[in-house]
Structures are given as C-alpha cells and as structure tokens.
Design a protein around this motif. Sequence first.
Motif, short mmCIF file in Angstrom:
data_model
loop_
_atom_site.label_atom_id
_atom_site.label_comp_id
_atom_site.label_asym_id
_atom_site.label_seq_id
_atom_site.Cartn_x
_atom_site.Cartn_y
_atom_site.Cartn_z
N PRO A 19 6.36 -15.42 -4.08
CA PRO A 19 7.46 -14.47 -4.32
C PRO A 19 6.94 -13.05 -4.23
N PRO A 20 7.74 -12.11 -3.74
CA PRO A 20 7.27 -10.73 -3.56
C PRO A 20 6.93 -10.08 -4.89
N ARG A 117 1.51 -8.24 3.99
CA ARG A 117 1.94 -9.63 3.92
C ARG A 117 0.77 -10.60 3.84
N VAL A 118 -0.45 -10.09 3.84
CA VAL A 118 -1.61 -10.97 3.78
C VAL A 118 -1.75 -11.60 2.40
N CYS A 119 -1.73 -10.77 1.38
CA CYS A 119 -1.87 -11.28 0.01
C CYS A 119 -1.44 -10.19 -0.96
N CYS A 123 -1.43 -6.02 -0.59
CA CYS A 123 -0.14 -5.38 -0.78
C CYS A 123 -0.22 -4.31 -1.87
N ALA A 124 -0.88 -4.64 -2.98
CA ALA A 124 -1.00 -3.69 -4.09
C ALA A 124 -1.82 -2.47 -3.69
N LEU A 125 -2.90 -2.69 -2.90
CA LEU A 125 -3.74 -1.57 -2.47
C LEU A 125 -2.95 -0.61 -1.59
N ILE A 126 -2.19 -1.15 -0.66
CA ILE A 126 -1.44 -0.29 0.26
C ILE A 126 -0.31 0.42 -0.47
#
Length: 602
Positions: A19-20, A117-119, A123-126
């Motif tokens: 889930p996102p 969308r990798v993990c 996602c959190a870093l970007i």
Amino acid sequence: MSIKLTVTLHQYRMDTALPPLLNFGSEPAGPFYGLPPIVRTPGEIAQYLASLEGTDDRQCASLDPETCSLRALCNANTPINRIPAEVLLNILQRFSPSIPPAPPSGDARYAWVPFMRVCRHWCALIRGTPFFWLNVVLGRSTQWTEVALPRTRRALFNLRTTSAADHSVVSRILKEHAGHISGLHLDITRRIDPSREDTFAPLHSIALPSLTTLNLYLPQNEPVLVFREELYPCLTSLTMMGNGNSLTWGPSLVAGLRTISLSGCRIEAPLTVAEFTEVLRGAVHLETIILYGFLHKALLPDSYSPPARGHVTLPNLQNLRCTDYLQAIGQLTGHLRLPNAGEIRLKGWSSSSRVLPEDHGSFFPYVNNADIAFFQSTTEATINLWDGFGELVCRTPELSVTLSLEGQFTSWEDKMDLVISQFATYCGGSPLTSVALKGIPCRVSRATWDDFFDHFAGLQTLRITVEHYGPSVEPLSFPDELFLSLATPSARGDLEDAACASPSARCPGLKSIQVNHWTYDVKHLHVLLTCLRARHEAGASRLEDLSLAPVFPEGEEVFPDPEWEEDLSEWGEVLSGWKKCGEDTDKFKRLLKSEVGHFLCA
C-alpha cells in the motif's frame, strides 16, 4: 552508472506492491516508514521469504500489515539500501535530469518517478529531497503543483505554467512564493476575458527578488504585460514572445542580462538606431541576443546615422540571431560590432514595397567589406540557393556565420553566377579550403568559375549538389564549365606564393570532389575524366576522394563490360580512391569502370 542502476531496479523491487505511503504530516522513519514495527530474527525472516516464493505483486498487495512490515525490513537489509542515504541520493540525482524534457501534464515525464516505485525507502528519500521537486508545473489541474510546492522546502524552484493554467492561481502562487522562484515560464495563449483583465494586475507589481530566468509567452493582439525590470533585480535571462508583451528599452533592462530573446513583442516608443544601440553599450554581460520580428517595431524607419561614439562592442557576446526586414538588420549592423567567436545567424525579409537585394552584403550596408573580419578569415563556406531563399554560410575556426535572404518574389535559381562572383569579392583574401554549393551550378559561366578558383587557390574540398525546385522539368545538368575551368591553368601570377605542387594548375591542392544529383550522360563523365587527366599532367595533387551520385533516366540499363574486370594501375596516378553515394551503386560502378577504361585506352 545508468546500466548498473537499471539492474538494481529489477533486482530489488522488494515492496513495490505494498500500500502507498500514508500522507504523514512529517516523513516517517525507516525501515518501516509508517508500517507497524516488528522484531524478527534473521532465521524467521529467511523462513518468511521462502514462504513467499512464487507470489506475484497482485497477491502481495493484499498481505496483512505484519507481512508488509517483514518485506520492508528485508528490503532495508539489501546491499543497495545499506549504502549511506547521501550516496544513494547522489546516484539518483546524477541519473535523473533536474529539468524535465517538456512541460508534463503530470509526473510521467520526470525521470525519477519510477524510482519512487522501487520501495518505501527510495520513495521516502525522494519525497524528502527538494532536488527532485524544484521544477513545478502548473496546468489545468493544481493537484501536482500542490504536492510539489511543499516538498521544495523553501528552496529556490522553477515554475512553469501551461496555457490551460488558471490565471488567478498563477497570481496566488507568485504572491505566496515570490522569494523562492528562480525561474518562471508563463504561457498565456488563451484569449483573455476583458472582464477579468484585473487578474493580471498582481503580475505588474509582484517583486521576485530571486528570479534569474523569465520566459513570457503572450500572443495577444494588445499588450497584457508591461515588463518592469525593477521587479527582478537578479534577472540574467529574459525571453518574451508575442504581441502581448511590452517593455521599456533602457539601460536598466539589459545591465545584468546574459541572454535576451525578443520575438514579436514591442517597446513603448520606437527609437532611432543610435538610441537603441546606445542602451546595449552597457550590456557588458550579454552573451546571447535573439531578435525575431522585433527590430522593425523598435526602430524608427530610415533613422540611420553613423555612430557618434564608435561601434558598440559587447565583450561577451557569442550568439547573435536576428530575423527581420533587411533594412532593420542593416541599421543594427551599422552600429553593433559583430563577435569574433561563437555563432551569428541573420535572416532578412523583403518588405512588400521593396525588392529584396540579391546580395548577401546587404546585411552590412554601412560597413566596408574589409572591416568584416569573418569575410577575411573564412575557411569553410556553403552556398544554398533555391526558389525564394538564398543562404550563405561562412565558417572560421572560431565563428559560424549564416546569412539568409528570403523573399517571395525573388527567384534564386538563376542567381548562382552572381552570388559566387560576389562571394569571391567578399572573401577573396580568406584561407578557404572547403566549399559546398547547392542549386544549379551549370548556369555559372566559365569566367566566373575561373575567377572563383583563382581567388581560392588553397581549396581542398569541393561539394556540389544539383537541385531544381518547383515544377521545372529541366534535366539536372552536370556543371561542365566548372571542370573545364579546373582543367586549365590559372591566369593569375601570384600562385607561386601558394603552398602547392605546381603554380600552373588551379587549386593544385584539391583532394576531394563530390557531385550529387546530376542526370547521367556519358559526355559529362568524359568532361570530368579529361579534367582530372589535365590536372594530373599539370602537376596537381592526386585526388584522394571522388564521390559521384548521378540520377539515371528511368528505364536505362547499364551492362558490364566483360573485358573490364580490374582497376587500371594508370588511373591510380590520378585518383587514389572513389566512391558513389546513393542508389544503383553496382550499376554505376560497372559503368564508371567501363568509361574509365575506354577513356584511358583512347
């Protein structure tokens, strides 16, 4: 770097289908990033992973929160995610362009979006790194804009609006983020409702103290925005397109600019050319000037007078592009000193009341040819002539100059004799080594060719393309007069000073000849072979490259000569290599060998 990273994307998609991330007020910490924390031994994690073998992403999407947490924990222990976050971000930043290639409607064109969308970790870093959010696009929907703006974290960012953007939203964003906008691209192509003209009132008064790049595209019939340079003290690049833009031409406008591009916009009051160029005298940082259809609106007609303080020199100017009526460009070049390095592109139009001159020197009506530096230092030249358009390109080791004359009532197909003669006059003292001609060279007289080759004794490369334009059914004739000229000795007596094998041959150092798109006729080939033989006997250098691309009449067949199977060694004294470009290679190869054999044996 990019290849290794692509492999990593496929190898470590550990929790893509989870889930996102929730819309947390502050970014949650890893490795769970908002999932329920869980503590498991390495053995229990390994057992769990074994149980999930063969499970696809759609099945993983329905896993319970504990299982999701296990997957996130496992992902945190992968080799790629054990490197410091700063190193991973540096890799992603180098892999991703900081500016999208075109204004996107959403996020699809940003190269870094697939990384999210990798993990959850990536996602959190970007999400937490402003670098990836510094190019904000505002279109019909504001959803993407509202997501991106908070993630800039008050860093300087670029704002690009599309033609579908709501003008009131644009004004609101400019007000709220005035101190953090470094680049602004404002596109207002929709017709403005007169009842809502006050929507743009804030744009006339909002100061953007950090703005360095401003692009305004307003193709309206009447001015909508009046540019006020005092609102943008740090501006270095200004682009204004469309009649909806108006500006006051003064020293404060150009003082800090490195790039100025004006297309179709207007100034509040036309000036004399002396007044116009005097403003440029203080633009010491200016590197690029692009003017399209602007000069004839900015300058008073027939207002030229010699520069009282000498020509305006811009020390950093490297790129000058101007497209306008020829008379307006001529006024500018009479006051502005052209750069000695970089690129110059001038295109002159004919006005409805005047016939366009058939002379590329018309761009400099108030300058002596001897004072135009690039004419005297040209090493490569290209002459392209076709119906309604005549182009001359001169290149030096440091500068490229393109002069284009365009007029709907001017036919250039019959003007190559005149243009070549004029070129020899302008550039006769230059060290020209390469020239390319495109048009109808067969209409050039023998005397013109003689004068041309005598002016440029150091010529090494000659490229010719025969082109007819329009409904003409005239054959694409071979330039016989050109090769007859090259076959005869020079009449000039100063060739002894040239670095050549013999003073008796024209262009004795000529090494490469290319003739394209001519209608084949055996008599033309004999003219060429006679020329090469005469040059060889006169002591000219051996031709290293002969490239021929004829056009064969429809239905003509060429049969090989069975007695001609090998190249004659005697031909090698004249030509060390030849090639044919285009179609029918084998047919022309057989024909050329046959004709060469007959010619040498005759």
